[in-house]
Design an enzyme around this catalytic site. Structure first.
Site, PDB file in Angstrom:
ATOM      1  N   ARG A  33      -2.331 -59.357 -61.064  1.00 38.87           N
ATOM      2  CA  ARG A  33      -3.265 -59.462 -59.878  1.00 38.87           C
ATOM      3  C   ARG A  33      -3.179 -58.486 -58.855  1.00 38.87           C
ATOM      4  NH1 ARG A  33      -4.301 -62.493 -63.760  1.00 38.87           N
ATOM      5  NH2 ARG A  33      -4.196 -64.549 -63.620  1.00 38.87           N
ATOM      6  N   GLU A 178      -0.414 -79.713 -69.355  1.00 41.68           N
ATOM      7  CA  GLU A 178      -1.439 -78.763 -69.363  1.00 41.68           C
ATOM      8  C   GLU A 178      -1.685 -78.130 -70.793  1.00 41.68           C
ATOM      9  OE1 GLU A 178      -1.465 -75.464 -66.727  1.00 41.68           O
ATOM     10  OE2 GLU A 178      -3.359 -74.711 -67.490  1.00 41.68           O
ATOM     11  N   LYS A 220      -4.174 -81.655 -67.137  1.00 39.95           N
ATOM     12  CA  LYS A 220      -4.725 -80.394 -66.384  1.00 39.95           C
ATOM     13  C   LYS A 220      -5.393 -79.767 -67.723  1.00 39.95           C
ATOM     14  CE  LYS A 220      -3.839 -76.111 -64.189  1.00 39.95           C
ATOM     15  NZ  LYS A 220      -3.528 -75.380 -62.942  1.00 39.95           N
ATOM     16  N   SER A 262      -9.116 -73.158 -64.313  1.00 39.54           N
ATOM     17  CA  SER A 262     -10.407 -72.294 -64.114  1.00 39.54           C
ATOM     18  C   SER A 262     -10.314 -71.551 -65.420  1.00 39.54           C
ATOM     19  CB  SER A 262     -10.672 -71.746 -62.782  1.00 39.54           C
ATOM     20  OG  SER A 262      -9.501 -70.858 -62.634  1.00 39.54           O
ATOM     21  N   GLY A 263      -9.443 -71.012 -65.992  1.00 40.60           N
ATOM     22  CA  GLY A 263      -9.393 -70.403 -67.371  1.00 40.60           C
ATOM     23  C   GLY A 263     -10.342 -69.373 -67.369  1.00 40.60           C
ATOM     24  N   GLY A 264     -10.558 -68.367 -66.315  1.00 41.25           N
ATOM     25  CA  GLY A 264     -11.223 -67.365 -66.509  1.00 41.25           C
ATOM     26  C   GLY A 264     -12.810 -67.461 -66.092  1.00 41.25           C
ATOM     27  N   ARG A 292      -7.203 -68.710 -60.599  1.00 44.38           N
ATOM     28  CA  ARG A 292      -8.078 -67.469 -60.601  1.00 44.38           C
ATOM     29  C   ARG A 292      -9.167 -67.894 -59.516  1.00 44.38           C
ATOM     30  NH1 ARG A 292      -7.673 -65.869 -66.581  1.00 44.38           N
ATOM     31  NH2 ARG A 292      -7.048 -68.014 -66.427  1.00 44.38           N
TER      32      ARG A 292
HETATM   33  P1  13P Z   1      -6.488 -70.563 -63.593  1.00 45.64           P
HETATM   34  O1  13P Z   1      -7.262 -71.720 -62.813  1.00 45.64           O
HETATM   35  O2  13P Z   1      -6.614 -69.315 -63.103  1.00 45.64           O
HETATM   36  O3  13P Z   1      -6.888 -70.778 -65.345  1.00 45.64           O
HETATM   37  O4  13P Z   1      -4.978 -71.013 -63.526  1.00 45.64           O
HETATM   38  C1  13P Z   1      -4.816 -72.385 -63.624  1.00 45.64           C
HETATM   39  C2  13P Z   1      -3.081 -72.734 -64.021  1.00 45.64           C
HETATM   40  O5  13P Z   1      -2.365 -73.075 -63.327  1.00 45.64           O
HETATM   41  C3  13P Z   1      -3.263 -72.153 -65.419  1.00 45.64           C
HETATM   42  O6  13P Z   1      -1.927 -72.518 -65.843  1.00 45.64           O
END
Ligand code: 13P
Length: 338
Positions: A33, A178, A220, A262-264, A292
């Site tokens: 990042r 998650e 999550k 958010s996953g991208g 992100r």
């Molecule tokens: P993102 O929202 O960037 O996907 O990250 C969340 C997260 O904690 C992934 O493990």
């Protein structure tokens, strides 16, 4: 296990109109990042970056219920010597900790991965609780492609998630479970639905077998979306309809909250989708646990320069506020103009 504390923490994590800041990037991920904004990644720059977010008073007090930290960060002090954990607590937010050790190739299943980190976890939990963590995170990664995910991969990942959850709760720490189904592939939205359904059904079977106390957990998940390489787009309303339908089929009502990754997805896309989901009536509190989608804007605004911190804090506060509104279903596109 203090069940009252588990319930209290879980409810706090999904307090109405608030969500979780995922600031738990490993040293490798945060370096990537920082590379993108031409900032050297070292203990000081990582501290400076996280410190300005945790000192964004409006964002933290009003919209951030909890912060997921990385092992280095939970031990770090702000420039003036205040522990970063204390800054989070002072804003009324709950500190949490990422405890998995990342993914490794799954033996005999080329292309698939499983998450490591159970060894010594029991001992580490004791220390993290003493350092102030009241919840934890473990991320499993399931990819979609030709011939996968396999049931073996789903099972291996979910068994680890269940073991991790049981260990967390023994130490009165709320596990964020998650199981991320990646959105990177060329699959359509129906395939994402089908895979996420299989993953969540298996996950709750494993949590049940491990006798995990569901009232003291937070899910999550990914949203149900078409793969990035499919060239297809779905509207927030379509995504919401399929995601909510899926949860009704798979997530027990005893689970107090669902906090999405958010996953991208793009910043505004992630907000719009969460908002559309919250237009539906659901038995859980449904909010964000974004990395992100909360941090891309402030990272860019900061770019490693102390003089940019006020602008970067404003960018972070804006995204936190927009997602806080989406967590209530009260967001509108017009509000995006700062
Ligand atoms: P993102 O929202 O960037 O996907 O990250 C969340 C997260 O904690 C992934 O493990």
């Amino acid at each position: 296990m203090d069940k009252d504390l588990l319930v209290k923490t879980a409810k706090g994590m999904v307090a109405r109109g608030k969500g979780i800041l995922a600031a738990d990037e490993s040293s490798g991920t945060i370096k990537r990042r920082f590379d993108a904004i031409n900032v050297e990644s070292n203990a000081d720059t990582r501290r400076d970056y996280r410190e300005f977010m945790f000192r964004s008073k409006d964002a933290m007090k009003k919209h951030i219920s909890g912060v997921i930290l990385y092992d280095e960060t939970i031990r770090q002090k702000a420039k003036d010597g205040t522990p970063l954990v204390k800054l989070i607590q002072q804003s009324g937010s709950i500190p949490g900790i990422k405890v998995d050790a990342g993914v490794k190739p799954l033996q005999n299943y080329p292309g698939e991965v499983y998450t490591e980190g159970l060894d010594g976890l029991d001992k580490r939990m004791e220390e993290y609780f003493a350092l102030g963590a009241r919840f934890a995170k473990w991320r499993a990664v399931i990819d979609i492609g030709a011939g996968f995910p396999t049931t073996a991969c789903i099972r291996a990942n979910n068994q680890a998630l269940a073991r991790y959850a049981a260990i967390c709760q023994e130490h009165s720490i709320v596990p964020i479970v998650e199981p991320e189904v990646l959105m990177d592939g060329d699959h359509n939205i129906e395939r994402c639905y089908e895979v996420t359904e299989a993953v969540l059904k298996s996950l709750y079977a494993e949590l049940f077998d491990a006798r995990v106390f569901l009232e003291g957990t937070i899910l999550k998940p990914n949203m149900v979306v078409p793969g990035k390489k499919s060239g297809k787009k779905a509207t927030p309303e379509q995504i919401a309809e399929m995601t909510v339908k899926l949860f009704r089929q798979t997530v027990p009502v005893a689970v107090p909250g669902i906090a999405f990754l958010s996953g991208g997805q793009g910043d505004v896309e992630a907000t719009a989708n969460l908002n559309a989901i919250n237009k539906h009536d659901m038995p859980w509190t449904v909010t964000f646990s974004y990395g992100r989608a909360l941090q891309a804007a402030p990272q860019k605004a900061w770019s490693g320069k102390a003089g940019n911190i006020p602008t970067a804090q404003a960018a972070f506060t804006h995204r936190a506020r927009m997602n806080g509104l989406a967590a209530r279903g009260d967001w509108k596109k017009e509000l995006e103009k700062m």
